[in-house]
Design an enzyme around this catalytic site. Sequence first.
Site, PDB file in Angstrom:
ATOM      1  N   ASP A 178       3.928  -5.865   9.078  1.00 30.73           N
ATOM      2  CA  ASP A 178       3.503  -4.466   9.128  1.00 30.73           C
ATOM      3  C   ASP A 178       2.015  -4.318   8.837  1.00 30.73           C
ATOM      4  O   ASP A 178       1.379  -5.171   8.206  1.00 30.73           O
ATOM      5  CB  ASP A 178       4.282  -3.642   8.095  1.00 30.73           C
ATOM      6  N   HIS A 214       4.000   1.547  14.787  1.00 27.08           N
ATOM      7  CA  HIS A 214       4.111   1.890  13.364  1.00 27.08           C
ATOM      8  C   HIS A 214       3.489   3.262  13.096  1.00 27.08           C
ATOM      9  O   HIS A 214       3.110   3.574  11.964  1.00 27.08           O
ATOM     10  CB  HIS A 214       3.421   0.813  12.519  1.00 27.08           C
ATOM     11  N   HIS A 216      -0.150   5.572  10.004  1.00 23.39           N
ATOM     12  CA  HIS A 216       0.699   5.195   8.878  1.00 23.39           C
ATOM     13  C   HIS A 216       1.039   6.389   7.990  1.00 23.39           C
ATOM     14  O   HIS A 216       1.426   6.242   6.815  1.00 23.39           O
ATOM     15  CB  HIS A 216       0.047   4.084   8.040  1.00 23.39           C
ATOM     16  N   HIS A 265       3.889  -8.270   5.437  1.00 25.24           N
ATOM     17  CA  HIS A 265       2.677  -7.527   5.762  1.00 25.24           C
ATOM     18  C   HIS A 265       1.532  -8.514   6.041  1.00 25.24           C
ATOM     19  O   HIS A 265       1.577  -9.658   5.604  1.00 25.24           O
ATOM     20  CB  HIS A 265       2.295  -6.587   4.608  1.00 25.24           C
TER      21      HIS A 265
END
Length: 540
Positions: free
Chosen positions: A357, A408, A412, A504
């Site tokens: 991510d 995503h 964010h 991540h």
Amino acid sequence: MHRGWRGTALAAVAVQTLSFAAVDLARPAPASATGHGVTIIAPAAGQAVSGTVPVEASTIGTVTSVEFDWAVSSSGPWIPIATDTVAEDGWTTSWNTAPYTGPAVVRATAVEAVTGDRREHAVDVTVDNTIATFDLDVSPTPFSPNGDGRKDKTHITISTSEPGEILVELLDDEAVIRTWERTAGPGETVEISWNGKVEAKTVANGGYDVRATLTEPSGLQQEASHGVIVDTKAPTTKWRSIKPEPISNQPMMRFKFTVADRANDLPVTLVVRDRVAKVDEKDKVVSPGARTIRWPPRYPNGKLLFPGQYEARLIAHDDAGNVRRTKWKPWRVIRSVKARVFTRLGGTGRKVALTFDDCHFGGAWGDILDTLAARGVDATFFCPGQMMAVHPGLVRRTDNGGHTIASHAWDHALLTGHSSSYTASRLRDDARVAWQIARQTTAPFFRPPYGAYDAAVRAAAGATGHPRVVLWDVDPRDWEAPGRAAIVSRVVSQARPGSIILLHTLPQTAAALPAIITGLRARNLNPVDLPNLFRAAGMR
């Protein structure tokens, strides 16, 4: 240069001595009381002859003329050939043996000048005026001697009903550049393979002639020729466009391209694949020029294509065995599909999915890509559009490495509590940037920031072609920077078949990744990207 097939019987005179015995008449005639006699010099006893044959005799004594005749046997009847009355240039004539074939006797009779006394001499010969069945074939033509295993050689095949010596010549603009010599028995087939080389060098592309000549023992000749084409150049094939792009629910797509080649009929195959495997292919024979292949965007079972990334390739063949493959050209299916939420998949065998991510730290992102390449692992990156715009080079590296880029959301931001249109705009912005930078779409995968979603978020995901809302079941909380060892231990200990592992693009995560992959494999778990995990579970 002449191309094609032709067969020609050539009646040629050849003097060849065979081991046949002459009959008693083939002895020199004794001189008469007046001292004259005659002997046949040509043809020789036992000779095989055909066509028009020179006949010659020598004499002794006073001779006014020599009569020449022939018969099937020494008992006659005798058939006149000619009478020669001029001694100064020798006793000669020509005998046209056509159309007879078989044994024969040639006789010369000398007439004495004063008394008219006659003396004879005869020899046995074999007459062969039979035209042999003589066929030549060259196949394949065209052929491509380029070493790729497809039509690298051509085969010269000669069949003849009569025995003889065969000369095969390869001609370029009427000049002989290579020859082969073979001896054939009656009814025999002679085969010669040619690899396109002359003096160890492959000849230039173009047309050539293969000429075969059969010489029978009688001297009778026959000739046949066949054209052959050498072509090592593959068709030139270029993409023009894929329309519509992206496609949603339209019934037909048009794949436009240009193709050029020497051949007029070119089989072209359109191959369509998704991120994992081939979806379909379609064959079409086209002529050179601008062409279009129409294809319905459906699976072989008739269902519409699932949203996501697709690619098309054209494979063009020519009649010489040359093949040209275009590069894969990407295109997208973006249509509204009801979204589902996934945290883990069943029925995947021993596969687990690695997902990363945020894509904030470029250095860590690059290190992760290096490790994945070194270990032969594909992964999925959920990158906000803003971060893709900041790191376009890493986006392209990710795509070139065979990894999947997924949505995503643009910045964010937390999406819950907002309207469906608010979320949809952020997903569309992600998809737009990914396509502009790397010609890759984020569909069909979407991970809401913080894993937070509501009905509006799910509706927006489905409406924008992101029907797979992907969460996770393994979270090492690497964003807390617990240390490399802790990240490795948490991932390896928690993972099980079908797991979706949340990571991540952080420095500690990048450092932990080699040991994570080693640890998963030690547990017989195979890390893959999301497309392969879903495919293993029986889903597109």
